[in-house]
Scaffold this motif. Structure first.
Motif, short mmCIF file in Angstrom:
data_model
loop_
_atom_site.label_atom_id
_atom_site.label_comp_id
_atom_site.label_asym_id
_atom_site.label_seq_id
_atom_site.Cartn_x
_atom_site.Cartn_y
_atom_site.Cartn_z
N CYS A 166 175.05 33.69 -3.07
CA CYS A 166 174.57 32.90 -4.18
C CYS A 166 175.58 31.80 -4.41
O CYS A 166 176.71 32.06 -4.78
N PRO B 201 177.52 29.54 -6.38
CA PRO B 201 177.73 29.72 -7.82
C PRO B 201 176.91 28.84 -8.76
O PRO B 201 176.02 29.33 -9.44
N ASP C 87 179.92 36.01 -4.79
CA ASP C 87 179.85 36.59 -6.13
C ASP C 87 178.73 37.61 -6.30
O ASP C 87 178.33 37.91 -7.42
N GLY D 221 175.65 37.70 -5.97
CA GLY D 221 174.28 37.33 -6.30
C GLY D 221 173.51 36.89 -5.07
O GLY D 221 174.09 36.45 -4.08
N THR D 222 172.21 37.04 -5.10
CA THR D 222 171.35 36.51 -4.05
C THR D 222 170.37 35.58 -4.74
O THR D 222 169.66 35.99 -5.65
N SER D 223 170.36 34.32 -4.33
CA SER D 223 169.64 33.33 -5.11
C SER D 223 168.13 33.42 -4.93
O SER D 223 167.63 34.17 -4.10
N ASP E 70 184.33 43.03 -6.46
CA ASP E 70 185.07 43.58 -7.59
C ASP E 70 186.00 42.53 -8.21
O ASP E 70 186.90 42.01 -7.54
N ASN E 71 185.80 42.24 -9.48
CA ASN E 71 186.58 41.18 -10.13
C ASN E 71 188.06 41.51 -10.26
O ASN E 71 188.90 40.61 -10.30
N LEU F 30 188.84 35.24 -7.23
CA LEU F 30 188.28 34.83 -8.52
C LEU F 30 189.38 34.05 -9.24
O LEU F 30 190.36 34.62 -9.71
N TYR G 138 187.05 28.81 -10.40
CA TYR G 138 185.69 29.37 -10.37
C TYR G 138 185.11 29.41 -11.78
O TYR G 138 183.97 29.00 -12.01
#
Lengths: 404, 404
Positions: free
Chosen positions: B194, B196, B234, B236-238, B309-310, B391, B395
């Protein structure tokens, strides 16, 4: 937070945050400086159950990498009895091998010896950096000092809540008194499923209600499932997460399991609100509710995927009603829904309607501290709410400036 | 990045980043300013396959919320044929309802009309903000302008790679020429599963190799699985992710499926390296390899949970060898292993050995741009590598300062 509990008008008087684990009769507590933390701040807590009952229950991290105190406390709780709990900050005692487990065992033995009970009746919790041994030469004398400092006043409960803090800014405690003559109290530390720096959420909850162990255990699992497990700061589940519940039965009042679970859920929800408010780097208190899901599990999965999405979290930080990111995140959940029916409401403004643009973005004011996200999937009757935080510069700062 | 391909010494000469989609014979491309982006930068790309062959394959986002161009291109590709692709930046055309789908249809009709082919032979991709309609009064004339600008020189390929950029800092393209007389080239935009801000990863890859559609499709799925799907910025998959592969067959050289897949995988891996290097806010290029897993799927799941993992990502940003956070993250993966056997090696230093402390943290130097994480589960023969980023403050800045 929405918690699905039986309403109890008797509890309307609400939660008292000036009291904690010593509010119920039959409990003493202390928090002292053992010298485990180099900073010289309080780092050792003891909570003692003076009875007459000694039933207890616990819920632990689901992480495969479990800290030594988790392995210990899980084991002793198979008997459903705890006379006391000892908790240290300044070290997680995780990834420390058989030697670390021996340190936990020795910690329990020491407190048991001082109290004149068995080590198998002592719960142990630790929080701090993973991978380092605990300084036992400081921890063991600290246990004697803590037992000498035990007391049942509110100041003792507060000291207990304080000595478990790591990157927490404030101690977190709460108590509830039921008009029927019993009470419940507790403290918690950490900041979510995984407290960012120090990687632990710990909570000890006490009650003087009379309740058998299976009902205590059942109430704890249900309440944790609806409260602690619905706070998600950063998606991680630590090696040390523990919630312990101890009953002294000292009120002499036998409660129904339903009434007890309702009170416990209210208390735990209040502790969770305090954990959310003190999460690292938090600038927004975000509540994500998914409704119209086929099952509660699917609603929860969808709410969690939004709560953990860094694009949604940076938009919350920016007070930006960027509903496209929320639609993207929900679309990645293992949750069945028709995208052409998706509604998203931000702080009361339905900004996405039937899968497309709703009211103008200017109607969604996210500039305050609270952000309420309501996602309607129109796929069934179930709903779930997860609390989370934003992703701020302060989060990055706190978790990168800190060095392991 | 480790890619499991058949070694082909003939490809040792490597990838040429000065060429792209026009490197293979039979392709023309253009990138122009249609006026979709308010900034007035290039925003419309057309890639035309002049044949003789016109076989094509595509891989699309798994997100349930699919943009209109994804729904369109998936549908037309059921026939396995594309004569041309039109891509716009400046708008994702996602969550735009039936009207948005009509806009995509009209886009395909317009390019088909200008080229004298059928609309069902036109692929469409879009990238930009979710939830807004595209300015068709600008997009449609832009198609005519792009077709007038078509050419087969390297400058045309570069223009095509440039006009799809959103928050990308640089155009990303690559080409490979096989000594047997065929070639493959492509461009990509975005920053991970994704991207960002703009939430899309798009790539168009061309080849003049002669290959039937089922083999083309098979090679694309395998190569994407090992390259694009193993970059995770990150988590996500857009709504818009698309990779399209077009073959002109213009070289006249019939290739074996194995040789083609090997070359395609090398090319895609190079594009992925460029995507990682240009991810938003990136200050570290992180490679996470999990080995010793029971299955490749379990290895991949464990690598992805660390990549997302953040706490691990902020530690990477800080050049901090905080292996406890990595152990915590791996422990949350749906992957079987014995925590007492876990090894973690950071840039060559085995800092966690058999579930506990290994060499001193001072031996793990993470101060450079590249961070290699090697996790050995000692639970089986399978391994997988995922590329990710740190991260950083940048960002957060880029994804919060930008307003929807």
């Amino acid at each position: 937070m929405t918690v699905d509990i039986t309403p109890d008008a008797a509890l309307d008087s609400g939660v008292d945050r000036s009291a904690g684990v010593t509010a119920p009769a039959g409990f003493r507590a202390a928090g002292v400086i053992a010298g485990i933390k180099p900073a010289g701040t309080p780092d050792l807590t003891v909570v003692v159950n003076d009875g007459p009952a000694d039933v207890a229950a616990g819920v632990f991290t689901t992480n495969k990498v479990k800290a030594a105190p988790v392995l210990w406390s899980q084991q002793v709780l198979t008997a459903g009895v705890l006379k006391a709990v000892v908790l240290n900050s300044g070290g997680a005692n995780a990834c420390t091998g058989p030697e670390g487990f021996q340190d936990t065992h020795q910690t329990a033995e020491k407190l048991a010896e001082v109290l004149g009970v068995g080590a198998a009746q002592i719960g142990v919790c630790s929080t701090g950096l993973i991978g380092e041994r605990l300084p036992m030469d400081k921890l063991l004398p600290g246990i004697s000092a803590a037992v000498e400092a035990l007391g049942d006043g509110p100041e003792h409960g507060l000291a207990a809540a304080t000595a478990v803090m790591t990157t927490d800014n404030v101690p977190k405690q709460a108590a509830l008194t039921h008009p029927d003559g019993w009470s419940i109290g507790g403290f918690a530390k950490g900041a979510g499923m995984c407290a960012p720096n120090m990687a632990t959420m710990l909570s000890v909850i006490t009650t003087d209600a009379v309740l058998d162990q299976p009902h205590l255990d059942h109430a704890l699992r249900n309440a944790v499932g609806k409260t602690f497990n619905r706070l998600d700061v950063d998606g991680g589940t630590s090696t040390n997460d523990t919630v312990l519940l101890l009953s002294s039965g000292a009120s002499g009042v036998t409660v129904t399991p339903e009434a007890f679970e309702a009170a416990l859920t209210i208390l735990a929800a209040d502790l969770v609100k305090q954990l959310q408010a003190d999460a690292e780097g938090v600038t927004k208190h975000v509540s994500i509710t998914v409704q119209g899901a086929a099952t509660e599990a699917e609603a929860l999965a969808a709410a969690k995927i939004v709560a953990e999405d860094n694009l949604c979290k940076t938009a919350f930080f920016a007070s930006d009603p960027n509903w496209g990111r929320i639609a993207m995140a929900v679309g990645n959940a293992p949750t069945a829904f028709d995208p052409s029916l998706l509604d998203i409401t931000l702080n009361g403004a339905q900004i996405c309607k039937a899968g497309g643009k709703g009211v103008d973005r200017s109607e969604a004011d996210l500039s305050g501290l609270e952000i309420d996200v309501l996602i309607d999937l129109h796929a069934g009757p179930a709903s779930a709410t997860v609390l989370t935080t934003d992703l701020s510069h302060a989060y990055v700062e706190e978790n990168s400036a800190y060095s392991s």
